[in-house]
Design an enzyme around this catalytic site. Sequence first.
Site, PDB file in Angstrom:
ATOM      1  N   THR A  55     -67.490  -3.321  -2.291  1.00 43.41           N
ATOM      2  CA  THR A  55     -67.225  -4.190  -1.148  1.00 43.41           C
ATOM      3  C   THR A  55     -67.536  -5.624  -1.551  1.00 43.41           C
ATOM      4  O   THR A  55     -68.190  -5.883  -2.554  1.00 43.41           O
ATOM      5  CB  THR A  55     -68.095  -3.824   0.059  1.00 43.41           C
ATOM      6  OG1 THR A  55     -69.471  -4.089  -0.268  1.00 43.41           O
ATOM      7  CG2 THR A  55     -67.946  -2.369   0.442  1.00 43.41           C
ATOM      8  N   ILE A 119     -72.909  -3.162  -2.172  1.00 44.34           N
ATOM      9  CA  ILE A 119     -72.999  -4.160  -1.099  1.00 44.34           C
ATOM     10  C   ILE A 119     -73.483  -5.465  -1.711  1.00 44.34           C
ATOM     11  O   ILE A 119     -74.380  -5.469  -2.560  1.00 44.34           O
ATOM     12  CB  ILE A 119     -73.946  -3.704   0.036  1.00 44.34           C
ATOM     13  CG1 ILE A 119     -73.889  -4.671   1.214  1.00 44.34           C
ATOM     14  CG2 ILE A 119     -75.370  -3.525  -0.468  1.00 44.34           C
ATOM     15  CD1 ILE A 119     -74.604  -4.154   2.466  1.00 44.34           C
ATOM     16  N   VAL A 150     -76.599  -2.883  -5.411  1.00 44.97           N
ATOM     17  CA  VAL A 150     -76.617  -4.209  -4.809  1.00 44.97           C
ATOM     18  C   VAL A 150     -75.850  -5.156  -5.730  1.00 44.97           C
ATOM     19  O   VAL A 150     -76.126  -5.226  -6.926  1.00 44.97           O
ATOM     20  CB  VAL A 150     -78.055  -4.716  -4.595  1.00 44.97           C
ATOM     21  CG1 VAL A 150     -78.040  -6.127  -4.015  1.00 44.97           C
ATOM     22  CG2 VAL A 150     -78.810  -3.767  -3.672  1.00 44.97           C
ATOM     23  N   LYS A 151     -74.875  -5.857  -5.156  1.00 42.03           N
ATOM     24  CA  LYS A 151     -74.052  -6.764  -5.945  1.00 42.03           C
ATOM     25  C   LYS A 151     -74.687  -8.157  -5.999  1.00 42.03           C
ATOM     26  O   LYS A 151     -75.018  -8.733  -4.957  1.00 42.03           O
ATOM     27  CB  LYS A 151     -72.644  -6.870  -5.358  1.00 42.03           C
ATOM     28  CG  LYS A 151     -71.832  -5.607  -5.501  1.00 42.03           C
ATOM     29  CD  LYS A 151     -70.449  -5.753  -4.903  1.00 42.03           C
ATOM     30  CE  LYS A 151     -69.512  -6.487  -5.814  1.00 42.03           C
ATOM     31  NZ  LYS A 151     -68.120  -6.492  -5.286  1.00 42.03           N
ATOM     32  N   ILE A 152     -74.821  -8.679  -7.207  1.00 44.22           N
ATOM     33  CA  ILE A 152     -75.378 -10.014  -7.428  1.00 44.22           C
ATOM     34  C   ILE A 152     -74.384 -10.813  -8.261  1.00 44.22           C
ATOM     35  O   ILE A 152     -74.002 -10.369  -9.350  1.00 44.22           O
ATOM     36  CB  ILE A 152     -76.730  -9.934  -8.147  1.00 44.22           C
ATOM     37  CG1 ILE A 152     -77.748  -9.177  -7.282  1.00 44.22           C
ATOM     38  CG2 ILE A 152     -77.245 -11.328  -8.494  1.00 44.22           C
ATOM     39  CD1 ILE A 152     -79.100  -8.989  -7.951  1.00 44.22           C
TER      40      ILE A 152
END
Length: 556
Positions: A55, A119, A150-152
């Site tokens: 996403t 996310i 977790v997207k960074i």
Amino acid sequence: MPDSTTPSSSPAPGPLAALSAAGVSIWLDDLSRELLAGGELQRLIANQHVVGVTTNPTIFASALSKGDRYTEQLRYLGGEGASVDDAVFALTTDDVRAGCQAFDAVYQQTGGIDGRVSIEVDPRLSRDTDATIDQARKLWEAVDQPNLMVKIPATREGLAAITAVVARGISVNVTLIFSLDRYRAVMTAYLDGLEQARAAGHDLNSIHSVASFFVSRVDTEVDARLDAIGTPEAEALKGKAAIANARLAHQAYEQLTAGPSWQALAEAGAHAQRPLWASTGVKNPAYPDTTYVSELAIAGTVNTMPGTTLKAFADHGTLRGGTPTAGDYDAAAAYFAELESVGVDFADVTDALEREGLGKFIDSWSELGASVDHEMQAPAAHQPVKGSDAGEGTDLLAIYLNDHLAGASAGLELFRRAGHAQKGRERDAGLSELAEQVEQDRAALTQIMSDLGVSADRSKVALGWLAEKAGRLKTNGHLFSRSPLSDVLELESMILGVQGKAACWRTLRDVARTDDRLDTEHLDTLLGRAEQQTAALERLRIAAADRVFSANQPSS
């Protein structure tokens, strides 16, 4: 809540089965409550070999426009006095948690390799290391599912955040990677995080990561610069940068995982940070629509596809890639040497793409926040506007489309005039080709209006044409003749016009969700072409500004 078990039907044979058998993990670049609650996601898992979901802010902004499945929660949050940021956090974490549960069986079957749902941290924090770390922790705790990533974003500030978050035992999807240097830095940041996690006593086997290396946007940007150069040598290099860049990224991955630092971590139970090919939807309709999947079918990688690309590959995809050879890597390196020889600064390309990518995500986040705020403030139930009737929505659509048709007529006249003014110059070919595309886009809009039963308001179109004529009298320092500023001002106007056109295609794409008279794939093609046009015009604008303002610099 979606069922967490995979449906019992067998996956369908065909191109997607072949891609999966080749060792590529197929992830979907989309998530919404409609997808979750309507059963479509379960069908994709069961029948189309989809083993993960990614996403981003744009996807969530789009999800909110799909039906009314968010309405009740937003009205409740509004009544409780929640802030917009808190409401966005609640919506997105709820959807991602449900997605994680939908993929639980895949997660278990693959030993945690797949079944992953990502996310993204708030993109407005991408230049703030500490704030990114803090929100990554909050997202991890709020979703509370082991298959979360977790997207960074891979900004310079994001590198330290990646290390710190992995050190806490959190699985990470590093996003917005365009350059090889940044990709190597991302891999090092992951290894540093694993070292710290091991020192802190975390189980390395529980930590997973992917590095999202963006593909199609590279071709869009490089092709625009090659078009601006306009030589036969430049033309011959179009459509090749993205695949060459991705192959060299895979070479860098192979080099790192063969090194002693990684081998020691692997022996301690660590998982490699898999390359993930992102932005694999083809933007240029002249290229095969499955190119970035077919050419990058490399075992041990992930390919995250938008729904249209997944559907296209399922229909007619082929495996033309495979693990690159030494010859492939040499050819990719030689390509970039040629690119530099014709005048394309690839480091500047990747810097521009990172800025643009972050800007788009921030814009989408703002759009999401505005939609959430509007819905939270709305009455408890939708009430018809006084005096409205069933036909008002159609009337408003007719007004909207005629406004855009008027703008398209004015824009076409501007493109033609600018092309005529540049006739005989090097940049003439680029503007002439763009003018032809703009004329095709105007024709596409009139056809869409016809399909929808909307009549063209000829008086409004004529007014748009006249407005463009009057716009020639802009304050460029010359009343009737062209000044040196004319090129710059015209290009700025053309960029704004194309951006407005792109917004129209996006709006119609949303309307298409409930109106089968509209062809979503055709609208996606038009939108992709608009993005190409914007990039090409931006290159021309930069060149024009350089000519005008460098010529006016005082000599030393």
